[in-house]
Design an enzyme around this catalytic site. Structure first.
Site, short mmCIF file in Angstrom:
data_model
loop_
_atom_site.label_atom_id
_atom_site.label_comp_id
_atom_site.label_asym_id
_atom_site.label_seq_id
_atom_site.Cartn_x
_atom_site.Cartn_y
_atom_site.Cartn_z
N ARG A 121 0.81 -1.23 0.00
CA ARG A 121 0.00 0.00 0.00
C ARG A 121 0.84 1.27 0.00
O ARG A 121 0.38 2.34 0.38
CB ARG A 121 -0.98 0.03 1.17
N LYS A 143 2.53 11.16 -11.59
CA LYS A 143 1.71 10.21 -12.36
C LYS A 143 2.52 8.94 -12.56
O LYS A 143 3.64 8.99 -13.09
CB LYS A 143 1.36 10.80 -13.73
N GLU A 185 8.42 17.76 -25.49
CA GLU A 185 7.75 18.13 -24.23
C GLU A 185 8.24 19.49 -23.74
O GLU A 185 7.48 20.26 -23.15
CB GLU A 185 7.97 17.06 -23.15
N LYS A 227 6.17 22.83 -14.66
CA LYS A 227 5.43 21.62 -14.25
C LYS A 227 5.12 21.67 -12.76
O LYS A 227 4.01 21.34 -12.33
CB LYS A 227 6.21 20.35 -14.61
N GLU A 237 -5.25 16.59 -11.36
CA GLU A 237 -5.77 16.90 -12.70
C GLU A 237 -7.29 17.11 -12.72
O GLU A 237 -8.01 16.47 -13.49
CB GLU A 237 -5.35 15.82 -13.71
N ARG A 241 -4.00 21.20 -14.69
CA ARG A 241 -3.02 20.18 -15.07
C ARG A 241 -3.34 19.54 -16.42
O ARG A 241 -2.45 19.06 -17.11
CB ARG A 241 -2.90 19.11 -13.97
N ASN A 245 -1.51 18.16 -21.16
CA ASN A 245 -1.82 17.13 -22.16
C ASN A 245 -1.93 17.68 -23.57
O ASN A 245 -2.44 17.00 -24.46
CB ASN A 245 -3.14 16.44 -21.80
N HIS A 248 -1.52 15.38 -26.54
CA HIS A 248 -1.53 14.00 -26.06
C HIS A 248 -2.74 13.19 -26.53
O HIS A 248 -2.64 11.98 -26.65
CB HIS A 248 -1.44 13.96 -24.53
N HIS A 252 -1.62 10.16 -28.24
CA HIS A 252 -1.84 8.81 -27.70
C HIS A 252 -2.47 7.91 -28.76
O HIS A 252 -2.18 6.71 -28.82
CB HIS A 252 -2.74 8.86 -26.47
N HIS A 265 6.97 8.44 -27.58
CA HIS A 265 5.97 9.29 -26.93
C HIS A 265 6.10 10.76 -27.38
O HIS A 265 5.13 11.39 -27.80
CB HIS A 265 6.09 9.17 -25.42
P1 NAD Z 1 11.99 5.35 -22.27
O1 NAD Z 1 11.88 5.29 -20.83
O2 NAD Z 1 11.51 4.19 -23.08
O3 NAD Z 1 13.50 5.65 -22.66
C1 NAD Z 1 13.85 5.73 -24.03
C2 NAD Z 1 15.06 4.86 -24.37
O4 NAD Z 1 16.23 5.53 -23.92
C3 NAD Z 1 15.05 3.51 -23.70
O5 NAD Z 1 15.58 2.56 -24.59
C4 NAD Z 1 16.00 3.69 -22.53
O6 NAD Z 1 16.61 2.50 -22.11
C5 NAD Z 1 17.02 4.63 -23.12
N1 NAD Z 1 17.75 5.49 -22.20
C6 NAD Z 1 17.27 6.09 -21.09
N2 NAD Z 1 18.20 6.91 -20.59
C7 NAD Z 1 19.29 6.80 -21.36
C8 NAD Z 1 20.56 7.42 -21.36
N3 NAD Z 1 20.88 8.37 -20.48
N4 NAD Z 1 21.45 7.06 -22.31
C9 NAD Z 1 21.13 6.13 -23.25
N5 NAD Z 1 19.92 5.53 -23.33
C10 NAD Z 1 19.02 5.88 -22.39
O7 NAD Z 1 11.21 6.64 -22.87
P2 NAD Z 1 10.91 8.09 -22.30
O8 NAD Z 1 10.68 8.93 -23.49
O9 NAD Z 1 11.88 8.52 -21.29
O10 NAD Z 1 9.53 7.90 -21.52
C11 NAD Z 1 8.35 7.60 -22.21
C12 NAD Z 1 7.34 7.11 -21.21
O11 NAD Z 1 7.06 8.14 -20.26
C13 NAD Z 1 6.02 6.72 -21.82
O12 NAD Z 1 5.62 5.49 -21.29
C14 NAD Z 1 5.07 7.83 -21.37
O13 NAD Z 1 3.75 7.37 -21.24
C15 NAD Z 1 5.66 8.20 -20.06
N6 NAD Z 1 5.34 9.56 -19.62
C16 NAD Z 1 4.88 9.70 -18.35
C17 NAD Z 1 4.58 10.96 -17.88
C18 NAD Z 1 4.16 11.15 -16.46
O14 NAD Z 1 3.75 12.24 -16.09
N7 NAD Z 1 4.28 10.14 -15.63
C19 NAD Z 1 4.77 12.09 -18.69
C20 NAD Z 1 5.25 11.90 -19.99
C21 NAD Z 1 5.53 10.62 -20.44
N1 GLY Z 2 2.55 14.59 -18.45
C1 GLY Z 2 1.33 15.16 -18.03
C2 GLY Z 2 1.20 15.30 -16.55
O1 GLY Z 2 2.07 14.99 -15.80
O2 GLY Z 2 0.19 15.74 -16.09
#
Ligand code: NAD
Ligand code: GLY
Length: 358
Positions: A121, A143, A185, A227, A237, A241, A245, A248, A252, A265
């Site tokens: 939890r 998130k 972003e 942010k 949200e 917030r 998006n 998005h 998406h 993404h």
């Molecule tokens: P990712 O985590 O898949 O990383 C991209 C690639 O880069 C991967 O292959 C990873 O292993 C590699 N990598 C990471 N750091 C590295 C480094 N320093 N050097 C070399 N390679 C490296 O992709 P991302 O773009 O970071 O994240 C996308 C995800 O984030 C999606 O799932 C999306 O839905 C999510 N997201 C979440 C939020 C949120 O608010 N929680 C906001 C935006 C996106």
């Molecule tokens: N990436 C959108 C949010 O964090 O609200």
């Protein structure tokens, strides 16, 4: 080194940003009373590059450290991978007084965060984002979650980290496409909230494309500050917030239709922001000149700006499952010029998509 605080009462936390800040992680965690027994959740790509230095600083601060590796890729951001994380935590006798450390991009961060939110939890966790996208967006704001075959991030929770540690040096090893994906972003923040920042990005685009550490640190700081401000005003949200998006809802759909991981993404957000700008123009909220500036800046970083050729019915089927859908109506964030945005209900979306896709 800079520090921003996300002010959420007892859930407040610092974001440390700078060049070569990784060695200060251990002492920063002591400052927030982070547990002694911790597991680093990472993937093989990031683990091979950065795990050793993270283990060193954690060990130097007196911590008992173990590592959990998950497969690399958006297609593994699933309940199945999450279950494997729980299995290891149980096997290693993790209790409520232990913590998780997410080391990686948004995929690892979202998944480790959700594991922390739900295991026993809730146990504390820390974000060490290593992609530009995760440094400016996903590591901040709480998130967390995983994908469902029917849609992105459909299963998740709001759960804030105790600390975010951002070392811009990690971006040196990031593949070009991933780096550009993060810039989408960054550009988003300028479009929704800060016209001067958008102009600054236009003026510094060459240095940013070269990954100049000073410009990157500035861009990450401004992005995280925007942010943090948004999240402080609307953690769950219910209001402002939602503007984060921008791009998005269309994005998406692109990501889901292409198959997770095929279009990144940030690339999908880039396409989605242009679709949103064209929609905003049609409804009278932005000029052709605004669209041109947005397309030019995204294109400069080789980000895609044209929607892939799926059918209107395909787009509709995904967009109708979007989390912003209300009373069956699709709602999309639209930019008002550059520097402001609002959520709009889109009537006759099918006809509008038809125009956007031709
Ligand atoms: P990712 O985590 O898949 O990383 C991209 C690639 O880069 C991967 O292959 C990873 O292993 C590699 N990598 C990471 N750091 C590295 C480094 N320093 N050097 C070399 N390679 C490296 O992709 P991302 O773009 O970071 O994240 C996308 C995800 O984030 C999606 O799932 C999306 O839905 C999510 N997201 C979440 C939020 C949120 O608010 N929680 C906001 C935006 C996106
Ligand atoms: N990436 C959108 C949010 O964090 O609200």
């Amino acid at each position: 080194m800079a520090e921003i605080v996300v002010g959420l009462g007892e859930n407040s936390y610092p974001i440390v940003i700078g060049e070569r800040v990784m060695p200060s992680l251990g002492s920063a965690l002591n400052d927030v009373d982070f547990p002694e027994k911790v597991a680093i959740v990472t993937n093989p790509t990031v683990g091979d590059l950065y795990c050793e230095q993270v283990i060193d600083t954690l060990a130097a601060s007196g911590r008992n450290v173990s590592v959990i590796r998950v497969p690399d890729g958006e297609e593994y951001k699933t309940l199945e991978t999450l279950e494997n994380i729980y299995d290891v935590l149980i096997e290693r006798h993790f209790d409520r007084y232990c913590g998780l450390i997410a080391l990686g991009g948004g995929v690892v961060g979202d998944m480790a965060g959700f594991a922390a939110a739900t295991f026993l939890r809730g146990i504390p966790f820390v974000q060490i984002p290593t992609t530009l996208l995760s440094q400016v967006d996903s590591s901040v704001g709480g998130k967390t979650g995983v994908n469902h075959p029917q849609g992105k991030n459909l299963i998740g929770a709001f759960y804030q980290p105790k600390h975010v540690h951002i070392d811009v040096v990690a971006l040196e090893t990031l593949p070009k496409r991933e780096y550009a994906s993060g810039l989408a972003e960054v550009i988003k923040y300028g479009i929704i909230r800060d016209p001067e920042f958008f102009k600054w990005l236009e003026d510094h685009r060459e240095l940013l494309a070269d990954r100049s550490a000073d410009e990157l640190t500035h861009a990450i700081m401004v992005s995280c500050q925007i942010k943090a401000d948004v999240v402080e005003n609307d953690e769950k949200e219910h209001g402002v917030r939602v503007l984060l998006n921008l791009g998005h809802t269309f994005g998406h759909a692109v990501e889901t239709l292409a198959g997770y991981g095929v279009v990144k993404h940030g690339e999908a957000v880039s396409i989605g922001m242009v679709m949103a700008a064209r929609t905003a123009h049609k409804l009278g909220y932005c000029s052709v000149d605004d669209i041109t500036r947005i397309v030019d800046l995204l294109s400069y970083f080789d980000l895609p700006v044209i929607p892939p050729d799926f059918t209107v019915a395909d787009y509709l089927s995904v967009m109708q499952r979007d989390k912003k859908v209300k009373d069956g109506k699709v709602r999309v964030v639209l930019n008002h010029g550059i520097g402001s945005a609002e959520l709009h209900q889109i009537d006759h979306l099918d006809k509008h998509l038809d125009e956007l896709l031709t």
